[in-house]
Write an enzyme that holds these catalytic residues in place. Structure first.
Site, PDB file in Angstrom:
ATOM      1  N   CYS A 113     -41.580  -4.285   7.347  1.00 38.23           N
ATOM      2  CA  CYS A 113     -40.430  -4.894   6.672  1.00 38.23           C
ATOM      3  C   CYS A 113     -39.219  -3.985   6.885  1.00 38.23           C
ATOM      4  O   CYS A 113     -39.335  -2.880   7.427  1.00 38.23           O
ATOM      5  CB  CYS A 113     -40.718  -5.049   5.177  1.00 38.23           C
ATOM      6  SG  CYS A 113     -41.025  -3.458   4.351  1.00 38.23           S
ATOM      7  N   GLU A 147     -44.884   3.830  -6.199  1.00 39.46           N
ATOM      8  CA  GLU A 147     -43.701   3.076  -6.625  1.00 39.46           C
ATOM      9  C   GLU A 147     -43.628   2.979  -8.145  1.00 39.46           C
ATOM     10  O   GLU A 147     -42.556   3.107  -8.746  1.00 39.46           O
ATOM     11  CB  GLU A 147     -43.703   1.674  -6.008  1.00 39.46           C
ATOM     12  CG  GLU A 147     -42.439   0.887  -6.367  1.00 39.46           C
ATOM     13  CD  GLU A 147     -42.456  -0.547  -5.866  1.00 39.46           C
ATOM     14  OE1 GLU A 147     -41.846  -1.402  -6.539  1.00 39.46           O
ATOM     15  OE2 GLU A 147     -43.074  -0.810  -4.811  1.00 39.46           O
TER      16      GLU A 147
END
Length: 320
Positions: free
Chosen positions: A18, A133
């Protein structure tokens, strides 16, 4: 010579890298090119062993904590997953040349959480405990101002006294369907909960899951190319199972293929997590081509044109 059996391979598009992953890898490559090795990287820049080993050979040194880095003028890069505020604070104290390669879509979640806190809200973070994250997002806020929710059952344990001041954000790499169930449970119990203006689950996660939903019911087996510690890759495997594919496996390299599972099929779906390079997809298809007469067809569900510029410290060559 016996003819090879035919294998129809449906390859998902989009798949693989991505924009946030491309930016993070490019940041390490650019820092190595401009400043020379070593370049220190806190945590794996992306969750893919192949990518990490490739960068290590070029002179990147990966560490878990800044305390492992000697006093240095070499660049110190933070990974795409984001870091708690304590990390850049420590880097500043030690006068490191720090470069933040956090994905801009993760940074968006950090900013949302901070805005909610300033407005007096208690934040619910939907995500997986221990994921970098999640650690980074929770570390943006003071202790006690954010609660992690992993399941629908966790929603029932939220303090009802918080009802009037709740807001939620999510990890960017979650299963779209799982997250929707948790959000619905949250809204049912706390109708006044405030959500993000735009979904936190990133475009790439959503697009890759949609492609798998299209392909999985059409094939006997599904391979997700990616690392076991990659959240978005694990979610792709789960999505394939739920979509009706009886054999769904997460595989990093061709050598990891279990031919007892994949040695007698006539159709195969292939996708790749957002941190898996295309060369590994090709390697796995080549491995099947040694045993099968492979016919590849691409199944596309979205066009991706997202681009994120490099961190500003790397956008121009340093003056001589």
């Amino acid at each position: 010579m016996t003819a090879k059996p035919r294998l129809d391979v449906l390859i998902c598009a989009p798949r693989g890298f991505c924009a946030g992953v491309v930016r993070a890898i490019d940041a390490v490559e650019k820092a190595l090119a401009v400043y020379g090795p070593p370049v220190y990287v806190r945590h794996e820049i992306v969750h893919n062993k192949y990518v990490v080993e490739s960068l290590r050979r070029k002179g990147a040194i990966f560490v878990d904590e800044l305390s492992e880095i000697p006093d240095t003028r070499a660049p110190v890069i933070f990974s795409a997953h984001g870091v708690p505020k304590s990390v850049p604070d420590e880097a500043a104290t030690r006068n490191f040349f720090a470069i933040d390669a956090t994905c801009p879509l993760v940074t968006k979640v950090h900013r949302e959480a901070e805005v909610h806190r300033r407005r007096g809200r208690h934040i619910i973070l939907i995500g997986h405990a221990g994921h970098p994250e999640v650690i980074g997002t929770m570390g943006q806020l003071p202790p006690g101002s954010i609660t992690l929710v992993e399941t629908v059952e966790d929603v029932a344990r939220i303090d009802p006294a918080l009802a009037a001041i709740l807001a939620y954000v999510t990890q960017t790499t979650l299963s779209v369907d799982d997250t929707q169930q948790i959000v619905e449970a949250l809204k049912a119990r706390f109708p006044e909960v405030v959500g993000p203006h735009k979904e936190d689950i990133c475009y790439a996660t959503t697009n890759r899951q949609e492609a798998v939903k299209r392909v999985a019911p059409q094939v006997e087996a599904m391979i997700v190319v990616g690392s076991p510690n990659s959240s978005n890759s694990q979610r792709l495997r789960e999505v394939a199972e739920r979509a009706g594919c009886r054999v769904s496996r997460l595989i990093l390299r061709a050598e990891d293929i279990d031919w007892a599972l994949f040695g007698n099929i006539s159709s195969l779906g292939v996708t790749a997590g957002a941190s898996a390079p295309e060369v590994l997809v090709e390697e796995i298809i080549d491995a099947f081509a040694e045993r099968y007469d492979v016919h590849v067809e691409s199944v596309s569900t979205a066009d991706e044109s997202v681009f994120f510029p490099l961190p500003r410290e790397l956008r121009a060559e340093p003056a001589e």
